[in-house]
Design a protein around this motif. Structure first.
Motif, PDB file in Angstrom:
ATOM      1  N   LEU A  29     -18.138  -9.857 -35.416  1.00 13.13           N
ATOM      2  CA  LEU A  29     -17.444  -8.972 -34.493  1.00 13.13           C
ATOM      3  C   LEU A  29     -17.040  -9.743 -33.231  1.00 13.13           C
ATOM      4  CD1 LEU A  29     -16.565  -6.061 -33.825  1.00 13.13           C
ATOM      5  CD2 LEU A  29     -18.804  -5.773 -32.709  1.00 13.13           C
ATOM      6  N   GLU A  30     -15.794  -9.627 -32.868  1.00 12.41           N
ATOM      7  CA  GLU A  30     -15.274 -10.333 -31.705  1.00 12.41           C
ATOM      8  C   GLU A  30     -15.309  -9.405 -30.490  1.00 12.41           C
ATOM      9  OE1 GLU A  30     -11.451 -11.934 -32.387  1.00 12.41           O
ATOM     10  OE2 GLU A  30     -11.983 -12.891 -34.290  1.00 12.41           O
ATOM     11  N   LEU A  31     -15.940  -9.842 -29.424  1.00 13.81           N
ATOM     12  CA  LEU A  31     -16.021  -9.087 -28.180  1.00 13.81           C
ATOM     13  C   LEU A  31     -15.431  -9.926 -27.055  1.00 13.81           C
ATOM     14  CD1 LEU A  31     -19.642  -7.576 -28.318  1.00 13.81           C
ATOM     15  CD2 LEU A  31     -17.482  -6.463 -28.907  1.00 13.81           C
ATOM     16  N   GLU A  32     -14.630  -9.304 -26.267  1.00 14.36           N
ATOM     17  CA  GLU A  32     -14.074  -9.958 -25.087  1.00 14.36           C
ATOM     18  C   GLU A  32     -14.721  -9.323 -23.858  1.00 14.36           C
ATOM     19  OE1 GLU A  32      -9.863  -9.686 -25.133  1.00 14.36           O
ATOM     20  OE2 GLU A  32      -9.627 -10.821 -27.010  1.00 14.36           O
ATOM     21  N   ILE A  33     -15.786  -9.920 -23.402  1.00 11.99           N
ATOM     22  CA  ILE A  33     -16.565  -9.364 -22.298  1.00 11.99           C
ATOM     23  C   ILE A  33     -15.831  -9.641 -20.981  1.00 11.99           C
ATOM     24  CG2 ILE A  33     -18.790  -9.334 -21.132  1.00 11.99           C
ATOM     25  CD1 ILE A  33     -18.824  -8.275 -23.979  1.00 11.99           C
ATOM     26  N   ARG A  34     -15.533  -8.574 -20.291  1.00 11.07           N
ATOM     27  CA  ARG A  34     -14.842  -8.681 -18.998  1.00 11.07           C
ATOM     28  C   ARG A  34     -15.494  -7.702 -18.017  1.00 11.07           C
ATOM     29  NH1 ARG A  34     -13.145 -12.317 -21.409  1.00 11.07           N
ATOM     30  NH2 ARG A  34     -10.981 -12.991 -21.805  1.00 11.07           N
ATOM     31  N   LYS A  35     -15.161  -7.909 -16.751  1.00  8.69           N
ATOM     32  CA  LYS A  35     -15.597  -6.961 -15.732  1.00  8.69           C
ATOM     33  C   LYS A  35     -14.768  -5.696 -15.860  1.00  8.69           C
ATOM     34  CE  LYS A  35     -14.582  -7.943 -11.499  1.00  8.69           C
ATOM     35  NZ  LYS A  35     -14.606  -8.566 -10.156  1.00  8.69           N
ATOM     36  N   LEU A  36     -15.457  -4.531 -15.907  1.00 12.37           N
ATOM     37  CA  LEU A  36     -14.762  -3.290 -16.213  1.00 12.37           C
ATOM     38  C   LEU A  36     -15.265  -2.173 -15.291  1.00 12.37           C
ATOM     39  CD1 LEU A  36     -12.848  -1.670 -18.069  1.00 12.37           C
ATOM     40  CD2 LEU A  36     -14.815  -1.313 -19.595  1.00 12.37           C
ATOM     41  N   PRO A  37     -14.365  -1.496 -14.543  1.00 10.09           N
ATOM     42  CA  PRO A  37     -14.765  -0.356 -13.724  1.00 10.09           C
ATOM     43  C   PRO A  37     -15.096   0.838 -14.617  1.00 10.09           C
ATOM     44  CG  PRO A  37     -12.712  -1.323 -12.940  1.00 10.09           C
ATOM     45  CD  PRO A  37     -12.969  -1.893 -14.298  1.00 10.09           C
ATOM     46  N   VAL A  38     -16.217   1.495 -14.334  1.00 11.31           N
ATOM     47  CA  VAL A  38     -16.655   2.628 -15.142  1.00 11.31           C
ATOM     48  C   VAL A  38     -15.684   3.808 -15.012  1.00 11.31           C
ATOM     49  CG1 VAL A  38     -18.519   4.296 -15.495  1.00 11.31           C
ATOM     50  CG2 VAL A  38     -19.051   1.903 -14.952  1.00 11.31           C
ATOM     51  N   GLU A  39     -15.218   4.050 -13.791  1.00 12.29           N
ATOM     52  CA  GLU A  39     -14.327   5.175 -13.571  1.00 12.29           C
ATOM     53  C   GLU A  39     -13.041   5.021 -14.375  1.00 12.29           C
ATOM     54  OE1 GLU A  39     -12.122   7.502  -9.822  1.00 12.29           O
ATOM     55  OE2 GLU A  39     -13.306   5.663  -9.504  1.00 12.29           O
ATOM     56  N   GLN A  40     -12.529   3.807 -14.452  1.00 12.73           N
ATOM     57  CA  GLN A  40     -11.294   3.558 -15.193  1.00 12.73           C
ATOM     58  C   GLN A  40     -11.506   3.822 -16.681  1.00 12.73           C
ATOM     59  OE1 GLN A  40      -9.768  -0.364 -14.566  1.00 12.73           O
ATOM     60  NE2 GLN A  40      -8.077  -0.103 -16.004  1.00 12.73           N
ATOM     61  N   LEU A  41     -12.689   3.388 -17.219  1.00  8.33           N
ATOM     62  CA  LEU A  41     -12.992   3.597 -18.642  1.00  8.33           C
ATOM     63  C   LEU A  41     -13.052   5.088 -18.953  1.00  8.33           C
ATOM     64  CD1 LEU A  41     -13.966   2.632 -21.458  1.00  8.33           C
ATOM     65  CD2 LEU A  41     -16.291   2.652 -20.509  1.00  8.33           C
ATOM     66  N   ILE A  42     -13.770   5.854 -18.144  1.00  7.59           N
ATOM     67  CA  ILE A  42     -13.946   7.287 -18.407  1.00  7.59           C
ATOM     68  C   ILE A  42     -12.627   8.039 -18.245  1.00  7.59           C
ATOM     69  CG2 ILE A  42     -15.105   9.368 -17.593  1.00  7.59           C
ATOM     70  CD1 ILE A  42     -17.504   7.643 -16.868  1.00  7.59           C
ATOM     71  N   THR A  43     -11.837   7.712 -17.210  1.00  7.33           N
ATOM     72  CA  THR A  43     -10.575   8.414 -16.946  1.00  7.33           C
ATOM     73  C   THR A  43      -9.599   8.264 -18.103  1.00  7.33           C
ATOM     74  OG1 THR A  43     -10.861   8.091 -14.572  1.00  7.33           O
ATOM     75  CG2 THR A  43      -8.646   8.617 -15.351  1.00  7.33           C
ATOM     76  N   SER A  44      -9.494   7.054 -18.653  1.00  2.00           N
ATOM     77  CA  SER A  44      -8.555   6.825 -19.754  1.00  2.00           C
ATOM     78  C   SER A  44      -8.953   7.628 -20.990  1.00  2.00           C
ATOM     79  CB  SER A  44      -8.489   5.337 -20.093  1.00  2.00           C
ATOM     80  OG  SER A  44      -9.759   4.875 -20.547  1.00  2.00           O
ATOM     81  N   CYS A  45     -10.268   7.742 -21.265  1.00  2.00           N
ATOM     82  CA  CYS A  45     -10.713   8.501 -22.433  1.00  2.00           C
ATOM     83  C   CYS A  45     -10.521  10.004 -22.206  1.00  2.00           C
ATOM     84  CB  CYS A  45     -12.181   8.200 -22.727  1.00  2.00           C
ATOM     85  SG  CYS A  45     -12.483   6.508 -23.298  1.00  2.00           S
ATOM     86  N   ILE A  46     -10.738  10.469 -20.971  1.00  2.00           N
ATOM     87  CA  ILE A  46     -10.554  11.891 -20.678  1.00  2.00           C
ATOM     88  C   ILE A  46      -9.079  12.279 -20.843  1.00  2.00           C
ATOM     89  CG2 ILE A  46     -10.597  13.595 -18.814  1.00  2.00           C
ATOM     90  CD1 ILE A  46     -13.295  13.121 -19.999  1.00  2.00           C
ATOM     91  N   GLU A  47      -8.195  11.447 -20.369  1.00  3.15           N
ATOM     92  CA  GLU A  47      -6.761  11.725 -20.501  1.00  3.15           C
ATOM     93  C   GLU A  47      -6.350  11.814 -21.961  1.00  3.15           C
ATOM     94  OE1 GLU A  47      -4.826   8.683 -18.333  1.00  3.15           O
ATOM     95  OE2 GLU A  47      -5.290   9.540 -16.353  1.00  3.15           O
ATOM     96  N   THR A  48      -6.934  10.953 -22.802  1.00  3.55           N
ATOM     97  CA  THR A  48      -6.585  10.982 -24.230  1.00  3.55           C
ATOM     98  C   THR A  48      -7.107  12.242 -24.905  1.00  3.55           C
ATOM     99  OG1 THR A  48      -6.673   8.555 -24.282  1.00  3.55           O
ATOM    100  CG2 THR A  48      -6.779   9.700 -26.394  1.00  3.55           C
ATOM    101  N   ALA A  49      -8.285  12.700 -24.510  1.00  3.56           N
ATOM    102  CA  ALA A  49      -8.895  13.842 -25.174  1.00  3.56           C
ATOM    103  C   ALA A  49      -8.475  15.181 -24.584  1.00  3.56           C
ATOM    104  CB  ALA A  49     -10.421  13.714 -25.094  1.00  3.56           C
ATOM    105  N   GLN A  50      -7.828  15.160 -23.427  1.00  2.35           N
ATOM    106  CA  GLN A  50      -7.499  16.409 -22.753  1.00  2.35           C
ATOM    107  C   GLN A  50      -6.644  17.350 -23.596  1.00  2.35           C
ATOM    108  OE1 GLN A  50      -8.868  16.881 -19.538  1.00  2.35           O
ATOM    109  NE2 GLN A  50      -8.399  19.008 -20.009  1.00  2.35           N
ATOM    110  N   PRO A  51      -5.580  16.878 -24.284  1.00  2.00           N
ATOM    111  CA  PRO A  51      -4.760  17.798 -25.091  1.00  2.00           C
ATOM    112  C   PRO A  51      -5.555  18.521 -26.166  1.00  2.00           C
ATOM    113  CG  PRO A  51      -3.603  15.747 -24.735  1.00  2.00           C
ATOM    114  CD  PRO A  51      -4.997  15.530 -24.239  1.00  2.00           C
TER     115      PRO A  51
END
Length: 606
Positions: free
Chosen positions: A435-457
């Motif tokens: 499994l290939e992982l690209e570990i980067r610095k990631l803001p938690v708020e940005q991760l959650i917001t993008s998933c909420i927007e996708t699931a909202q409809p």
């Protein structure tokens, strides 16, 4: 009371020395007495020779003539001047004259030893006590012929007082010297005995120290005798024993450490079915509170009939028996038992090795279930695709209404096959550590917001309220954006699927030590407690009909768990039937100085 070695040696040496000195003294005294008596005898012989030459000639016995009597007395007086006692005795033992006593008062001398020998052999001698003068004398008698044709005996005697005095003086001097020599040699003997016994005592103490485990060498002397050789030999023996015991101790400790750290249960049983040794794993496997004591009966420890029978077969002569035993009822454990014969000693025995194969049996069951589930999951869409395709080919293509509906069904099942294939490929990569992982610095708020927007409809379609609750000062995390999005999106989708209309779904995050915990909470139907430990297994569904109805593959949570473990985090659930569920997953906080989780492609780190 037993004497120690010192007194045994000392008394033995002193006794031998005393016996030797007494023997020497007695022998020397006797030799001196013999020599002195021999000298007196020679003196008497000389006097006798002179007396024979000057003895008067007697014409009759006893002499009757006055001149013969006077001549006899005159001869006796002359011979008396030599210091010897002179006696003239007839053949019949009658004393004719004596230089010291009156012949009339003297008894018959016919039975005197010297008289008897002189009459028979011509000369005779003896040593005896004289009653007449009350003194020890040395007698010497010679036979003398007379004119009367009857022999007479001329007896000469000297006292032994001089001999006795010389012997007594010699004895006193000899005993004084002997006592002095005894004291000197006795002292030397005591010193030698003490030195010898001290050395023997040191060797005895040394041998006891060796027997007690103290192998320090004993200093040896420089005398070069047998005790020094014995001490050197004992030192070599102690050194070899020390080396041997150290080697055996190291081997025993190593064996104990190996057996103690083994996950396999190991036990040794003798021919009497008594447990001689067992490691902690043996007791743990059999569910014993404490390990069996050495000497415990096998039937007292082991409750599995199959294991006892296998041990008895080995003790009966079979070299090796393999068996499988099962323990427990609700939660069964499987063990592969290997019993081998031990014939290193005179008595036979057996070694029992129990290997836990519970995980292997579970993996076999999982593999069988996986194959069955994959076959089942593929069969439904393939059957639908095949059936509707054949229907279209059979003439339904000419019916526009049914044709479009059949094609949509075929497309839907094709997409389900694609999703299933993609999930299986993902699991395959995880199992193969590719499994290939690209570990980067990631803001938690940005991760959650993008998933909420996708699931909202989808949430709005089911009349569900999606909300976000972020704690203060949430740090940035270290992770692969795409993979973490898949995990969070999967959890949100599951919450939407299993939450009835009008429910609520909340995504929250909080910092805990060196990680951030993200939680997806819902007010859905919940998960039974018995199923909570298995929902992360592949193809496991709590509600099979509903899961397939919404198009789930049964692999989402299993993939999510693998992804979180690859990030160095974990995924877990808290749920109660009727009160909803809470899915939590943790992600490490980003640290520029600390390397993140390693990802691999074909065994190499990215």
């Amino acid at each position: 009371m037993r004497l120690n070695l010192f007194w045994k040696l000392a008394l033995t040496f002193l006794t031998l020395l005393l016996v030797a000195l007494i023997g020497v003294d007695i022998s020397a005294e006797r030799a001196l007495r013999r020599d002195s008596e021999r000298a007196v005898m020679e003196q008497l012989k000389a006097i006798a020779g002179v007396g024979q030459a000057q003895a008067p000639v007697l014409s009759s016995l006893p002499p009757s003539k006055s001149e013969e009597i006077d001549g006899l007395h005159a001869w006796i007086k002359r011979m008396q001047a030599s210091g010897a006692r002179v006696t003239v005795i007839t053949q019949q033992g009658l004393v004719l004259a004596d230089s010291q006593s009156d012949p009339q008062t003297m008894e018959n001398h016919a039975k005197r030893p010297e008289v008897i020998d002189a009459l028979a052999q011509g000369t005779g001698h003896s040593i005896r006590h004289s009653v007449t003068i009350n003194s020890d004398l040395l007698y010497y008698a010679v036979r003398q012929q007379t004119a009367a044709e009857q022999p007479v005996l001329l007896r000469f005697a000297l006292p032994l007082e001089t001999v006795t005095s010389v012997v007594s003086d010699f004895r006193n001097t000899l005993w004084l010297a002997s006592i002095s020599l005894l004291m000197i040699l006795g002292g030397v003997t005591l010193l030698v005995s003490r030195s010898f016994t001290n050395r023997v005592d040191r060797l005895t103490v040394f041998s006891k120290r060796v027997a007690e485990g103290d192998f320090h060498a004993e200093p040896t002397g420089s005398s070069g005798d047998a005790l020094d050789s014995l001490g050197a030999s004992l030192n070599q023996t102690a050194a070899r024993l020390n080396e041997t015991i150290r080697t055996l101790t190291e081997e025993r400790n190593l064996s104990s450490a190996i057996l103690g750290s083994m996950v396999e249960g190991v036990a040794v049983v003798n021919a009497g079915e008594r447990v001689l040794f067992s490691n902690p794993s043996f007791a743990s496997i059999l569910g014993l509170d404490v390990p069996p004591r050495p000497g415990s009966g096998l039937v007292e420890v082991v409750r599995q009939t199959e294991l006892i029978e296998a041990v008895r077969k080995v003790l009966a002569g079979e070299p090796r028996v393999e068996s499988e035993i099962v323990t427990g009822t609700l939660r069964q454990h499987f063990f592969a038992a290997t019993i081998a014969a031990v014939r290193a000693t005179e008595a036979n025995g057996a070694v029992i090795v129990l290997h836990d194969i519970t995980d292997l049996r579970k993996l076999e069951r999982v593999r069988r279930d996986f194959v069955a589930n994959v076959s089942h999951e593929f069969r439904t869409p393939l059957t639908a695709i095949q059936g509707f395709s054949e229907t279209l080919l059979a003439g339904a293509m000419n019916d526009p209404q049914n044709r479009d509906r059949f094609l949509k069904i075929i497309v839907e099942h094709s997409r389900r096959l694609a999703r299933l294939t993609e999930d299986l490929l993902m699991l395959s990569k995880m199992d193969a550590d590719r499994l290939e992982l690209e570990i980067r610095k990631l803001p938690v708020e940005q991760l959650i917001t993008s998933c909420i927007e996708t699931a909202q409809p989808r949430a709005k379609e089911k009349d569900l309220r999606l909300s976000v609750n972020l704690g203060k000062n949430i740090p940035e995390i270290a992770g692969d954006r795409r993979r973490l999005t898949e995990v969070l999106q999967n959890l949100i989708d599951n919450a939407i699927q299993y939450t009835p209309a009008g429910g609520q779904i909340m995504v929250s995050a909080e910092a805990r030590d060196s990680e951030v915990v993200i939680t997806v909470s819902d007010t859905g139907i919940g998960i039974p407690e018995a199923d909570q430990s298995r929902i992360f297994e592949r193809f496991y569904r709590v509600d099979v009909a509903r899961s397939r109805e919404v198009g789930g593959t049964g692999l989402g949570l299993s993939i999510a768990k693998h992804l979180m473990e690859a990030h160095g985090g974990k995924l877990w659930v808290e749920s109660e039937v009727g009160n909803g569920s809470q899915f939590h997953f943790s992600v490490p906080v980003f640290d520029a100085e600390r390397p993140g989780p390693r990802s691999r492609t074909n065994g190499r780190s990215n």
